[in-house]
Scaffold this motif. Structure first.
Motif, PDB file in Angstrom:
ATOM      1  N   ALA A 130       7.437  25.724  40.987  1.00 45.01           N
ATOM      2  CA  ALA A 130       6.431  24.766  40.509  1.00 45.01           C
ATOM      3  C   ALA A 130       6.829  24.318  39.106  1.00 45.01           C
ATOM      4  O   ALA A 130       7.719  24.894  38.475  1.00 45.01           O
ATOM      5  CB  ALA A 130       5.049  25.404  40.494  1.00 45.01           C
ATOM      6  N   ARG A 131       6.162  23.298  38.615  1.00 42.06           N
ATOM      7  CA  ARG A 131       6.447  22.786  37.284  1.00 42.06           C
ATOM      8  C   ARG A 131       5.972  23.748  36.205  1.00 42.06           C
ATOM      9  O   ARG A 131       4.904  24.338  36.319  1.00 42.06           O
ATOM     10  CB  ARG A 131       5.691  21.485  37.093  1.00 42.06           C
ATOM     11  N   ASP A 132       6.767  23.865  35.137  1.00 44.63           N
ATOM     12  CA  ASP A 132       6.315  24.637  33.975  1.00 44.63           C
ATOM     13  C   ASP A 132       5.147  23.899  33.327  1.00 44.63           C
ATOM     14  O   ASP A 132       5.013  22.678  33.458  1.00 44.63           O
ATOM     15  CB  ASP A 132       7.442  24.782  32.955  1.00 44.63           C
ATOM     16  N   TYR A 133       4.307  24.622  32.631  1.00 44.58           N
ATOM     17  CA  TYR A 133       3.155  24.018  31.967  1.00 44.58           C
ATOM     18  C   TYR A 133       2.908  24.731  30.640  1.00 44.58           C
ATOM     19  O   TYR A 133       3.419  25.817  30.394  1.00 44.58           O
ATOM     20  CB  TYR A 133       1.910  24.057  32.861  1.00 44.58           C
ATOM     21  N   THR A 134       2.136  24.114  29.772  1.00 48.00           N
ATOM     22  CA  THR A 134       1.806  24.673  28.466  1.00 48.00           C
ATOM     23  C   THR A 134       0.335  25.058  28.438  1.00 48.00           C
ATOM     24  O   THR A 134      -0.512  24.304  28.907  1.00 48.00           O
ATOM     25  CB  THR A 134       2.084  23.656  27.342  1.00 48.00           C
ATOM     26  N   VAL A 135       0.047  26.232  27.877  1.00 49.77           N
ATOM     27  CA  VAL A 135      -1.338  26.662  27.685  1.00 49.77           C
ATOM     28  C   VAL A 135      -1.565  26.963  26.208  1.00 49.77           C
ATOM     29  O   VAL A 135      -0.655  27.389  25.500  1.00 49.77           O
ATOM     30  CB  VAL A 135      -1.716  27.904  28.538  1.00 49.77           C
TER      31      VAL A 135
END
Length: 99
Positions: free
Chosen positions: A64-69
């Motif tokens: 899946a796509r990386d994401y920022t939190v």
């Protein structure tokens, strides 16, 4: 002439009040560090300055796509901020945002 002297003295008093009322600029948080608290959580803290900060991290999810939190709450100096990767994400590239 009296009018000119009165105007000049008013300006001097006004400038003096403006300088006396000025406050020093707030220093953003500094002396900050971050670490990986667990396999899903990045954490960080700042120990000096004023203002607020929060931790952020990129999260790597397989297939899946990386994401920022970001920690949803801005924290005060001396406290700990955390950012949690959900959905099987693993934290990397953590940092600290200040304001």
């Amino acid at each position: 002439m009296k009018r000119v002297l009165s105007l000049i003295s008013s300006m001097v008093v006004g400038i003096g009040l403006a300088v006396a009322g000025a406050t020093p600029a707030a220093a953003d948080p500094y002396d900050c560090r971050n670490w990986y608290q667990s396999s899903t959580t990045a954490a960080g803290t700042c120990t000096n300055g004023t203002g607020e900060f929060r931790v952020y991290t990129r999260c790597n999810r397989p297939l899946a796509r990386d994401y920022t939190v970001y920690d949803p709450t801005w924290r005060r100096v001396g406290t700990t901020s955390t950012a949690i990767c959900h959905s099987g994400g693993k934290p990397y590239g953590a940092g600290i945002q200040v304001h």
